[in-house]
Design a protein around this motif. Structure first.
Motif, PDB file in Angstrom:
ATOM      1  N   CYS A  34       1.820  -8.142   7.572  1.00 53.41           N
ATOM      2  CA  CYS A  34       1.165  -6.874   7.259  1.00 53.41           C
ATOM      3  C   CYS A  34       1.804  -5.725   8.058  1.00 53.41           C
ATOM      4  O   CYS A  34       2.182  -5.894   9.219  1.00 53.41           O
ATOM      5  CB  CYS A  34      -0.320  -6.969   7.574  1.00 53.41           C
ATOM      6  SG  CYS A  34      -1.285  -5.596   6.949  1.00 53.41           S
ATOM      7  N   GLY A  35       1.901  -4.539   7.419  1.00 46.36           N
ATOM      8  CA  GLY A  35       2.336  -3.343   8.108  1.00 46.36           C
ATOM      9  C   GLY A  35       3.814  -3.075   8.077  1.00 46.36           C
ATOM     10  O   GLY A  35       4.267  -2.042   8.606  1.00 46.36           O
ATOM     11  N   THR A  36       4.625  -3.930   7.475  1.00 45.39           N
ATOM     12  CA  THR A  36       6.070  -3.725   7.439  1.00 45.39           C
ATOM     13  C   THR A  36       6.421  -2.582   6.477  1.00 45.39           C
ATOM     14  O   THR A  36       5.992  -2.578   5.325  1.00 45.39           O
ATOM     15  CB  THR A  36       6.793  -5.007   6.998  1.00 45.39           C
ATOM     16  OG1 THR A  36       6.463  -6.062   7.907  1.00 45.39           O
ATOM     17  CG2 THR A  36       8.305  -4.811   6.974  1.00 45.39           C
ATOM     18  N   ASP A  37       7.204  -1.624   6.948  1.00 48.37           N
ATOM     19  CA  ASP A  37       7.616  -0.475   6.143  1.00 48.37           C
ATOM     20  C   ASP A  37       8.796  -0.886   5.264  1.00 48.37           C
ATOM     21  O   ASP A  37       9.847  -1.294   5.755  1.00 48.37           O
ATOM     22  CB  ASP A  37       8.009   0.684   7.060  1.00 48.37           C
ATOM     23  CG  ASP A  37       8.246   1.987   6.303  1.00 48.37           C
ATOM     24  OD1 ASP A  37       8.523   1.932   5.084  1.00 48.37           O
ATOM     25  OD2 ASP A  37       8.159   3.058   6.923  1.00 48.37           O
TER      26      ASP A  37
ATOM     27  N   THR B 277       3.711 -13.459  12.921  1.00 48.89           N
ATOM     28  CA  THR B 277       3.230 -13.095  14.262  1.00 48.89           C
ATOM     29  C   THR B 277       1.726 -13.289  14.394  1.00 48.89           C
ATOM     30  O   THR B 277       1.175 -13.098  15.477  1.00 48.89           O
ATOM     31  CB  THR B 277       3.590 -11.631  14.555  1.00 48.89           C
ATOM     32  OG1 THR B 277       3.006 -10.794  13.541  1.00 48.89           O
ATOM     33  CG2 THR B 277       5.106 -11.443  14.551  1.00 48.89           C
ATOM     34  N   CYS B 278       1.048 -13.679  13.306  1.00 44.27           N
ATOM     35  CA  CYS B 278      -0.403 -13.895  13.345  1.00 44.27           C
ATOM     36  C   CYS B 278      -0.709 -15.329  13.759  1.00 44.27           C
ATOM     37  O   CYS B 278       0.152 -16.222  13.714  1.00 44.27           O
ATOM     38  CB  CYS B 278      -1.029 -13.610  11.979  1.00 44.27           C
ATOM     39  SG  CYS B 278      -0.708 -11.972  11.327  1.00 44.27           S
TER      40      CYS B 278
ATOM     41  N   ARG C 123       0.838  -1.204   0.000  1.00 41.91           N
ATOM     42  CA  ARG C 123       0.000   0.000   0.000  1.00 41.91           C
ATOM     43  C   ARG C 123       0.866   1.245   0.000  1.00 41.91           C
ATOM     44  O   ARG C 123       1.963   1.250   0.556  1.00 41.91           O
ATOM     45  CB  ARG C 123      -0.919   0.018   1.226  1.00 41.91           C
ATOM     46  CG  ARG C 123      -2.067  -0.963   1.162  1.00 41.91           C
ATOM     47  CD  ARG C 123      -3.037  -0.779   2.333  1.00 41.91           C
ATOM     48  NE  ARG C 123      -4.198  -1.628   2.186  1.00 41.91           N
ATOM     49  CZ  ARG C 123      -5.282  -1.312   1.492  1.00 41.91           C
ATOM     50  NH1 ARG C 123      -5.343  -0.120   0.891  1.00 41.91           N
ATOM     51  NH2 ARG C 123      -6.302  -2.132   1.398  1.00 41.91           N
ATOM     52  N   MET C 124       0.337   2.305  -0.613  1.00 41.95           N
ATOM     53  CA  MET C 124       0.930   3.646  -0.552  1.00 41.95           C
ATOM     54  C   MET C 124      -0.215   4.582  -0.207  1.00 41.95           C
ATOM     55  O   MET C 124      -0.983   4.983  -1.091  1.00 41.95           O
ATOM     56  CB  MET C 124       1.532   4.036  -1.899  1.00 41.95           C
ATOM     57  CG  MET C 124       2.724   3.183  -2.315  1.00 41.95           C
ATOM     58  SD  MET C 124       2.936   3.205  -4.105  1.00 41.95           S
ATOM     59  CE  MET C 124       1.491   2.281  -4.628  1.00 41.95           C
ATOM     60  N   GLY C 125      -0.377   4.846   1.059  1.00 40.71           N
ATOM     61  CA  GLY C 125      -1.542   5.603   1.481  1.00 40.71           C
ATOM     62  C   GLY C 125      -2.795   4.793   1.223  1.00 40.71           C
ATOM     63  O   GLY C 125      -2.943   3.671   1.710  1.00 40.71           O
TER      64      GLY C 125
ATOM     65  N   LEU D  58       6.260   2.481   0.923  1.00 47.06           N
ATOM     66  CA  LEU D  58       5.540   1.254   0.569  1.00 47.06           C
ATOM     67  C   LEU D  58       5.384   0.425   1.837  1.00 47.06           C
ATOM     68  O   LEU D  58       6.365   0.146   2.535  1.00 47.06           O
ATOM     69  CB  LEU D  58       6.314   0.464  -0.486  1.00 47.06           C
ATOM     70  CG  LEU D  58       6.633   1.169  -1.809  1.00 47.06           C
ATOM     71  CD1 LEU D  58       7.363   0.219  -2.743  1.00 47.06           C
ATOM     72  CD2 LEU D  58       5.375   1.689  -2.466  1.00 47.06           C
ATOM     73  N   ILE D  59       4.152   0.012   2.112  1.00 47.58           N
ATOM     74  CA  ILE D  59       3.857  -0.778   3.313  1.00 47.58           C
ATOM     75  C   ILE D  59       3.341  -2.144   2.885  1.00 47.58           C
ATOM     76  O   ILE D  59       2.431  -2.237   2.058  1.00 47.58           O
ATOM     77  CB  ILE D  59       2.794  -0.080   4.194  1.00 47.58           C
ATOM     78  CG1 ILE D  59       3.229   1.366   4.515  1.00 47.58           C
ATOM     79  CG2 ILE D  59       2.568  -0.872   5.466  1.00 47.58           C
ATOM     80  CD1 ILE D  59       4.518   1.472   5.275  1.00 47.58           C
TER      81      ILE D  59
END
Length: 630
Positions: free
Chosen positions: A576-579, A622-623, A536-538, A568-569
């Motif tokens: 999920c959520g890693t920068d 981690t999920c 994702r980007m925003g 980019l995330i």
């Protein structure tokens, strides 16, 4: 007939049909553009003559390679060979194997078994045609014009019967004194089969020709052209020629392509005042060489059409590699099975029941056809076979009934490419105002029993065994965009696979939890990897689909998205959520057919390992399974 598949580089995954001779290189002026900084502007010659493919270097700085061997001169290539231009690799593919065939038809010919005295005939060795002296400039002009007549007549003909007829029509035009011409195919006098006959001003079916077996044998065995004339005693018996009419002159010429004999043709006349000469024989022999090439090409096309038809019919009931073995006679299609080591893939659309409830039946059928049209080529391009469609699900396998040595790698490459192809399809669906689809994929490797299951009137080639069931169980746990592989599959991939280690999976009818990994990337050549990573980007969604050998990445993104404006995330459910950092633009890459309405860009990131994802060690997830909702 041939196609080139980009295996690496910015155009990886794209399939380019080869329909003509092409120049390949970095320049957009090339018929095959290879966007690779290590490629010369006009790097490689790809030579296609209508039936065979050859590759040659075009004086490039870094050389052209076939199967990692640098070319010194142009060489023919075959199905499965790998071409390297700079750091970009392309695989040569050919779906069908051409070969020569004979044509048959209702015979208008009869053979005279009586031996002929050929000692006084004019004999011309076909191998010496090119070096034969030309009597005069006028004679040379006549020969060139005649060859041009034959060339024009055969230029755009690809049907076997039309080629045969056009060869004779052209020869009757070249030799105005000729009253009749006929063509037969076959390698020996006893195996000749009529192909075409032409009579000037008459219908060919009105006369029955009687041909001398001794003349046919002489022409085919010696590969020589023969001229018969009533001026040569011994050629004719009491004024009768080799055929049933009273001919005064005849030329019989073998049809040759290299050392291969395709058949023979004969031209004759009853006009004693207009007998053929030795120069006419040389001209007929030269024309027959060109005509033979056209005939050979038409035979190969006919063979391809027949094989394709048989294979396509058989593939309605058994997978492609199985069909190939059945056609070659190496596999019995009777009931029964054998044990193989193979890799099995299952995929299905997540939430398909809910999705289909909101659509009309025709809309569901349309969506499924579009979906399968994207998924199945990914499987087949990497050597897989579709076993069956189960509603919205696909079952495919690799390494059965024979393993080319890369069954596991082919299966996981196909799975990643399937997820990336879905990104493009969803962009097109969204542009059309239609709902997107998400898939989960499960892969396992192990022993299976493969064979025909059923009864005599209805059989199905399929796979059975615990390895198949395990692949299905793994697939049922996969969430959107995931490719889950078993521990057995990952072990065979070794350091090639870049994965996230999932929690142990408790599967139905399994006493022990399964070792499962989420596959996000696979090394395909050197430092180049194929990737399936949603980001994702925003508010914008995109997907990283490849890392090139120079450490840059290929990303698919919407047209209205500035991919360099925000970090980019990672949007992978299990990671999920890693920068991943902010991208820097390198260039916009030409889109591929499967990209939908997305833009394909080449970018760089500071961390070329994507926060450790592109490493040999598995990243921890981690999920838990209950938080990963399908």
């Amino acid at each position: 007939m041939f196609e080139l598949v980009f295996l690496t580089g910015a155009r990886a995954g794209e399939v380019v049909p080869v329909t003509r001779t092409m120049l390949a290189g970095r320049s957009p002026e090339c018929q095959l553009e290879v966007p690779d900084p290590n490629a010369s502007r006009k790097h490689t010659q790809i030579i296609f003559d209508g039936t065979s493919l050859s590759i040659g270097d075009n004086g490039s700085a870094n050389g052209t390679y076939i199967n990692d061997q640098r070319l010194a001169a142009a060489i023919p290539v075959k199905h499965g060979d790998v071409l390297r231009i700079g750091e970009t690799r392309l695989r040569v593919q050919r779906q069908n194997r051409p070969g020569a065939i004979n044509i048959s038809g209702s015979s208008v010919f009869g053979f005279r078994e009586q031996e002929q005295d050929l000692s006084h005939s004019v004999v011309l060795d076909m191998s010496g045609i090119a070096a034969a002296p030309v009597a005069s400039a006028a004679d040379l002009q006549m020969r060139l014009e005649a060859i041009m007549e034959v060339s024009i007549a055969l230029e755009k003909i690809d049907k076997l019967e039309e080629v045969c007829r056009s060869i004779l029509d052209a020869l009757l035009k070249v030799f105005p004194q000729a009253e009749r011409a006929f063509l037969m195919t076959g390698t020996t006098a006893t195996a000749l089969s009529p192909a075409a006959v032409r009579l000037r001003g008459k219908e060919s079916s009105l006369d029955t020709l009687v041909i001398s077996t001794s003349i046919c044998r002489k022409v085919l065995e010696s590969r020589s052209a023969l001229l018969f004339s009533d001026q040569n005693p011994g050629d004719f018996d009491q004024g009768m020629s080799i055929v049933s009419l009273k001919l005064r002159s005849a030329m019989t010429v073998p049809m040759l392509v290299g050392d291969e004999v395709l058949g023979l043709l004969q031209i004759d006349t009853t006009d004693a005042a207009r007998s053929f000469t030795k120069d006419d024989l040389a001209l007929a022999a030269a024309a027959s060489r060109m005509a033979a090439i056209a005939l050979k090409n038409a035979e190969q096309l006919r063979k391809i059409e027949l094989e394709t038809g048989h294979r396509n019919n058989l593939m309605r009931f058994v997978p492609g590699p199985v069909a190939d073995q059945v056609l070659s006679g190496s596999l019995d299609i009777g009931l029964g099975g054998k044990t193989y080591q193979g890799t099995i893939l299952f995929s299905d659309i997540i939430g398909f029941t809910r999705l289909s409830e909101s659509m009309s039946p025709s809309e569901v059928v349309r969506l499924m056809n579009e979906y399968f049209d994207r998924m199945v080529p990914c499987i087949e391009r990497d050597g897989g076979s579709v076993d069956k469609f189960i509603g919205d699900a696909i079952m495919a396998f690799w390494g059965i009934p024979f393993d080319r040595g890369d069954a596991v790698g082919g299966a996981v490459r196909a799975a990643i490419n399937m997820q990336n192809a879905l990104v493009g399809l969803n962009s097109q669906l969204a542009a059309d105002g239609r709902p997107a689809v998400q898939t989960g994929i499960g892969i396992n490797t192990g022993a299976v029993v493969a064979g025909n299951i059923g009864v005599g009137t209805r059989m199905e080639y399929t796979l059975l065994g615990d390895a198949v069931n395990t692949a299905s169980r793994i697939e049922h746990a996969a969430v959107r965009g995931q490719v889950l592989i078993s521990g057995a599959t990952r072990a065979l991939l070794g350091d090639q696979a870049n994965v996230v280690a999932m929690p142990p999976l408790k599967a139905k009818n399994k006493a022990e939890p399964l070792e499962v990994y989420s596959l996000r990337a696979l090394v395909v050549a050197g430092q180049e990897s194929v990737i399936s990573l949603p980001v994702r980007m925003g508010d914008h969604e995109a997907a990283i689909v490849r890392r090139l050998s120079d450490g840059s990445f290929i990303i698919l993104h919407p047209q209205d998205c500035d991919i360099c404006a925000a970090p980019l995330i990672s949007d992978a459910p299990e990671w999920c959520g890693t920068d991943l950092g902010t991208a820097a633009m390198v260039s916009v890459i030409p889109p591929q057919a499967a990209d939908g309405v997305l833009i394909r860009s080449q970018i760089t990131l500071v961390d070329v390992r994507l926060a450790g994802l592109l490493g040999a060690d598995a990243l921890p997830c981690t999920c838990t399974w209950d938080t990963l909702i399908r």
